[in-house]
Motif scaffolding. Structure first.
Motif, mmCIF file in Angstrom:
data_model
loop_
_atom_site.group_PDB
_atom_site.id
_atom_site.type_symbol
_atom_site.label_atom_id
_atom_site.label_comp_id
_atom_site.label_asym_id
_atom_site.label_seq_id
_atom_site.Cartn_x
_atom_site.Cartn_y
_atom_site.Cartn_z
ATOM 1 N N ASP A 102 0.827 -1.218 0.000
ATOM 2 C CA ASP A 102 0.000 0.000 0.000
ATOM 3 C C ASP A 102 0.858 1.264 0.000
ATOM 4 O O ASP A 102 0.528 2.256 -0.670
ATOM 5 C CB ASP A 102 -0.921 0.001 1.226
ATOM 6 N N GLY A 103 1.968 1.235 0.744
ATOM 7 C CA GLY A 103 2.854 2.404 0.747
ATOM 8 C C GLY A 103 3.459 2.684 -0.616
ATOM 9 O O GLY A 103 3.566 3.840 -1.049
ATOM 10 N N VAL A 104 3.856 1.624 -1.332
ATOM 11 C CA VAL A 104 4.405 1.806 -2.683
ATOM 12 C C VAL A 104 3.331 2.346 -3.623
ATOM 13 O O VAL A 104 3.595 3.224 -4.466
ATOM 14 C CB VAL A 104 4.988 0.481 -3.199
ATOM 15 N N ILE B 222 1.261 -0.635 -13.003
ATOM 16 C CA ILE B 222 2.045 -0.973 -11.804
ATOM 17 C C ILE B 222 1.118 -1.178 -10.604
ATOM 18 O O ILE B 222 1.291 -2.117 -9.807
ATOM 19 C CB ILE B 222 3.089 0.123 -11.529
ATOM 20 N N LYS B 223 0.122 -0.308 -10.455
ATOM 21 C CA LYS B 223 -0.847 -0.477 -9.355
ATOM 22 C C LYS B 223 -1.583 -1.806 -9.478
ATOM 23 O O LYS B 223 -1.819 -2.504 -8.479
ATOM 24 C CB LYS B 223 -1.843 0.672 -9.357
ATOM 25 N N ASN B 224 -1.951 -2.148 -10.708
ATOM 26 C CA ASN B 224 -2.668 -3.417 -10.923
ATOM 27 C C ASN B 224 -1.811 -4.608 -10.506
ATOM 28 O O ASN B 224 -2.306 -5.547 -9.851
ATOM 29 C CB ASN B 224 -3.060 -3.526 -12.391
ATOM 30 N N LYS B 225 -0.535 -4.591 -10.846
ATOM 31 C CA LYS B 225 0.341 -5.690 -10.458
ATOM 32 C C LYS B 225 0.523 -5.750 -8.938
ATOM 33 O O LYS B 225 0.562 -6.837 -8.342
ATOM 34 C CB LYS B 225 1.702 -5.548 -11.144
ATOM 35 N N LEU B 226 0.613 -4.602 -8.299
ATOM 36 C CA LEU B 226 0.766 -4.589 -6.843
ATOM 37 C C LEU B 226 -0.513 -5.085 -6.155
ATOM 38 O O LEU B 226 -0.449 -5.788 -5.141
ATOM 39 C CB LEU B 226 1.116 -3.180 -6.368
ATOM 40 N N HIS C 240 5.770 -13.148 -9.044
ATOM 41 C CA HIS C 240 5.689 -12.697 -10.438
ATOM 42 C C HIS C 240 5.193 -11.247 -10.516
ATOM 43 O O HIS C 240 5.768 -10.423 -11.256
ATOM 44 C CB HIS C 240 4.752 -13.614 -11.206
ATOM 45 N N SER C 241 4.181 -10.901 -9.756
ATOM 46 C CA SER C 241 3.646 -9.530 -9.778
ATOM 47 C C SER C 241 4.656 -8.538 -9.220
ATOM 48 O O SER C 241 4.838 -7.439 -9.771
ATOM 49 C CB SER C 241 2.333 -9.473 -8.982
ATOM 50 N N ILE C 242 5.331 -8.903 -8.132
ATOM 51 C CA ILE C 242 6.322 -7.995 -7.535
ATOM 52 C C ILE C 242 7.497 -7.777 -8.488
ATOM 53 O O ILE C 242 8.004 -6.646 -8.636
ATOM 54 C CB ILE C 242 6.801 -8.558 -6.188
ATOM 55 N N GLN C 243 7.937 -8.818 -9.170
ATOM 56 C CA GLN C 243 9.054 -8.670 -10.116
ATOM 57 C C GLN C 243 8.692 -7.753 -11.285
ATOM 58 O O GLN C 243 9.507 -6.924 -11.715
ATOM 59 C CB GLN C 243 9.478 -10.045 -10.622
ATOM 60 N N LEU C 244 7.471 -7.877 -11.818
ATOM 61 C CA LEU C 244 7.059 -7.001 -12.913
ATOM 62 C C LEU C 244 6.976 -5.541 -12.449
ATOM 63 O O LEU C 244 7.413 -4.632 -13.161
ATOM 64 C CB LEU C 244 5.705 -7.455 -13.452
ATOM 65 N N ALA C 245 6.427 -5.308 -11.266
ATOM 66 C CA ALA C 245 6.351 -3.943 -10.752
ATOM 67 C C ALA C 245 7.737 -3.368 -10.528
ATOM 68 O O ALA C 245 8.004 -2.194 -10.854
ATOM 69 C CB ALA C 245 5.543 -3.929 -9.450
ATOM 70 N N GLU D 165 11.675 -1.334 -1.047
ATOM 71 C CA GLU D 165 10.526 -2.060 -0.506
ATOM 72 C C GLU D 165 10.191 -3.274 -1.373
ATOM 73 O O GLU D 165 9.914 -4.376 -0.877
ATOM 74 C CB GLU D 165 9.307 -1.140 -0.417
ATOM 75 N N LEU D 166 10.232 -3.079 -2.697
ATOM 76 C CA LEU D 166 9.940 -4.192 -3.596
ATOM 77 C C LEU D 166 11.024 -5.268 -3.538
ATOM 78 O O LEU D 166 10.723 -6.462 -3.672
ATOM 79 C CB LEU D 166 9.770 -3.682 -5.029
ATOM 80 N N GLU D 167 12.271 -4.864 -3.318
ATOM 81 C CA GLU D 167 13.346 -5.843 -3.178
ATOM 82 C C GLU D 167 13.131 -6.718 -1.944
ATOM 83 O O GLU D 167 13.336 -7.941 -1.977
ATOM 84 C CB GLU D 167 14.701 -5.125 -3.085
ATOM 85 N N GLN D 168 12.706 -6.101 -0.859
ATOM 86 C CA GLN D 168 12.436 -6.874 0.353
ATOM 87 C C GLN D 168 11.241 -7.809 0.156
ATOM 88 O O GLN D 168 11.233 -8.945 0.645
ATOM 89 C CB GLN D 168 12.185 -5.932 1.532
ATOM 90 N N LEU D 169 10.228 -7.329 -0.569
ATOM 91 C CA LEU D 169 9.065 -8.179 -0.817
ATOM 92 C C LEU D 169 9.406 -9.351 -1.739
ATOM 93 O O LEU D 169 8.799 -10.424 -1.634
ATOM 94 C CB LEU D 169 7.933 -7.350 -1.427
#
Length: 359
Positions: free
Chosen positions: A197-199, A272-276, A293-298, A319-323
């Protein structure tokens, strides 16, 4: 003699003519009567034929009416037979339902009588069984080991409060179930959802990765000379100093890529929002493949189209790297050992000789 014969010949001829005329008249009268009799016979025969045809038509119409009445009577009889069969079938179904209701009433009466004979400990066992089943739902449907652990502890306390030494098998089974649930590595699903949500909230403020050309500024010598011979150069330097703050002329070499249009930027942000959001849904479904897969595309789209030198972009990528390194927990527990024992206790009020499952 000859005169007498001559006189008699005309008389004979007259007599013959009279006889012939009378015969002709008689023949004429007889022919008229014959014609009249023929006409009369023809008229009578036509009347007889017409009367017969009329009576024949009347007979046919009456026969048609009789046939129609017979068909209607047969149809009514068939309907009556079908109604009778339907009433018989309904009567049979009503009898079957009545028998089922009677059996159900008998079962309920037996259950009520059995419940009336039970002690309060049976109700406590039923409550412990309910707590264990709720723990299973929390573990398998909601992937919540923490709540499942607390529910199993509450069930163990309920069995312990009954103060019955014969129920130690149930407490041992609940203890094994607790150890299995505690061994599950719990993933912070709520924290991961809040991080996503923060991203998403930062996407609108992230700057795009725009082209920033390097401008080389030639050093200018704006110091005026004290020599009178350099008056032209001094005037030029003074003029350049005056227009320096108004006009900037810079030279740039190479192709310059056009900036992204606002519409394209909006589509990029929405993708990007849709993938998150898909990643969040995969978290709730415990679907690790679709989540990664969704996090990698975003992460890929953020690193390609946004300014990597911006601090907000760096924080979002971190944040995405940690996820991406997040692993979802998968329970290997198929059933609780305490469930059959509790079911036996609730049903029969006691435990029979049951072999403990091997660890």
């Amino acid at each position: 003699m000859e005169s007498a014969q001559t006189e008699s010949e005309p008389v004979k001829s007259e007599v013959k003519s009279a006889v012939a005329s009378s015969k002709g008249k008689a023949k004429a009268k007889t022919s008229i009567w014959i014609i009249l009799s023929i006409l009369l016979c023809f008229t009578v025969s036509c009347g007889i034929v017409a009367t017969g045809y009329y009576f024949y038509n009347q007979q046919q119409s009456k026969e048609a009416e009789w046939h129609a009445q017979i068909a209607s009577v047969e149809q009514k009889l068939q309907q009556q037979n079908s109604y009778t069969a339907q009433l018989k079938a309904e009567n049979q179904s009503v009898n079957q339902k009545s028998q089922q209701l009677q059996q159900r009433v008998a079962e309920l009466e037996s259950n009520v009588s059995g419940l009336a004979k039970r002690s309060p400990k049976h109700w406590m066992a039923a409550e412990a069984d309910y707590l264990v089943r709720m723990a299973g739902r929390k573990l398998w449907l909601e992937n919540d080991p923490m709540t499942a652990t607390e529910l199993l502890k509450a069930a163990d306390q309920q069995i312990a409060s009954m103060q019955d030494p014969s129920l130690l098998q149930i407490r041992k089974a609940i203890s094994r179930d607790l150890s299995k649930v505690k061994s599950i590595n719990e993933t912070d699903i709520t924290g991961a959802v809040f991080a996503i949500d923060g991203v998403i909230e930062q996407l609108d403020s992230l700057p795009l990765n725009q082209f920033k050309p390097k401008v080389t500024v030639q050093p200018e010598d704006n110091v005026l000379s004290e020599s009178i011979d350099d008056w032209k150069e001094n005037i030029n330097k003074t003029w350049q100093a005056l227009i320096k703050d108004f006009i900037h002329i810079r030279k740039r070499q190479g192709d310059v890529q056009p900036l992204m249009s606002p519409k394209q930027r909006w589509y990029l942000q929405e993708n990007i929002k849709n993938k998150l959001l898909q990643a969040q849904l995969a978290l709730y479904r415990n679907d690790e493949v679709n989540f990664h897969h969704s996090i990698q595309l975003a992460h890929k789209w953020l690193s390609e189209y946004f300014d990597l030198q911006n601090e907000t972009t760096k924080n979002a990528l971190n944040e995405l790297e940690q996820l991406k390194r997040l692993t979802l927990s998968h329970t290997q527990i198929r059933r609780f050992d305490s469930v059959p024992l509790l079911k036996q206790l609730v049903t029969y009020g006691h435990l029979s000789a049951v072999r403990e499952p091997s660890l």
